[in-house]
Write an enzyme that holds these catalytic residues in place. Sequence first.
Site, PDB file in Angstrom:
ATOM      1  N   SER A   1       0.805  -1.225   0.000  1.00  0.00           N
ATOM      2  CA  SER A   1       0.000   0.000   0.000  1.00  0.00           C
ATOM      3  C   SER A   1       0.840   1.278   0.000  1.00  0.00           C
ATOM      4  CB  SER A   1      -0.935   0.012   1.213  1.00  0.00           C
ATOM      5  OG  SER A   1      -0.197   0.126   2.420  1.00  0.00           O
TER       6      SER A   1
ATOM      7  N   LYS B   1       0.858   4.628   6.917  1.00  0.00           N
ATOM      8  CA  LYS B   1       0.332   5.478   5.840  1.00  0.00           C
ATOM      9  C   LYS B   1       0.989   6.851   5.931  1.00  0.00           C
ATOM     10  CE  LYS B   1      -2.887   2.355   4.814  1.00  0.00           C
ATOM     11  NZ  LYS B   1      -2.773   1.518   3.586  1.00  0.00           N
TER      12      LYS B   1
END
Length: 281
Positions: free
Chosen positions: A61, A135
């Site tokens: 990701s 993230k």
Amino acid sequence: MPDGRDGTGDDGPGPDDDEDKPGKKPRSFWKELPLLIGIALLLALLIKTFLVQAFSIPSDSMNNTLQRGDRVLVDKLTPWFGAEPERGEVVVFHDPGGWLDEAPENDSGPVMEGIQKALSFIGLMPSAEEKDLIKRVIAVGGDTVECRKGGPVKVNGKALDEPYIQRGDTPCDDQPFGPVKIPEGRLWVMGDNRDDSLDSRYHQTLDKGTVPVDDVVGRAIVVAWPIDRWSTLPVPDTFDQPGLSAAAAVAPSALGLAGALPIVLWRRRRLIAKATADQES
């Protein structure tokens, strides 16, 4: 005969003095080893708890900034001094609730799994914690963030230039969003691999898709392994552009107040002068 001073005479040290005793035998290495190991483990635990901790990247990701299998070092010290995550930082945080539906399977066997958990507990291996994510912070409390299909991500109306996203990806075409007002004490986070990241965009039914600041473990500062991928993780320049801060939105009000202040003071002086003149007359 004794000389009346201390009963030993002054003929030099006797046979029982320390100088004639053999040197104290040093403790063997094998007896010292458990103590050294204990001290090393204690230091490692303190470092892992308060300074830095290693984390392993479990997914794609964050490509290409971080690749599956990379080991990153996370700064855990700065939050102890009250600092909060800033836009552009890559952060590790606990699952805020339902982002990870199920933990990935561990097929290394119970013995190796136990060893990894023990070593990760003291910080000698990447964290075995299955409920952590990594993230990039895009917006913080008070910001407004949005992204329309075919357009860039905007924070407080300012478009972001995002060279860090996966080559070939669009900023948000797979999941446009916003505008979203970020509550205080929370963060809007997105993966750099926009086409393969279930980030804030996909969890807006719970707290607008935001992550509590209190759930942040720390900021990822270095890719430490493999060696050929060693690099730091600085904040991209686009997050330093003028006017990006939500505080810029109140600038017109501040300017208006600054402009009105001299007028108010001038009028007040006139009223005082008039009242003084009336009294003298």
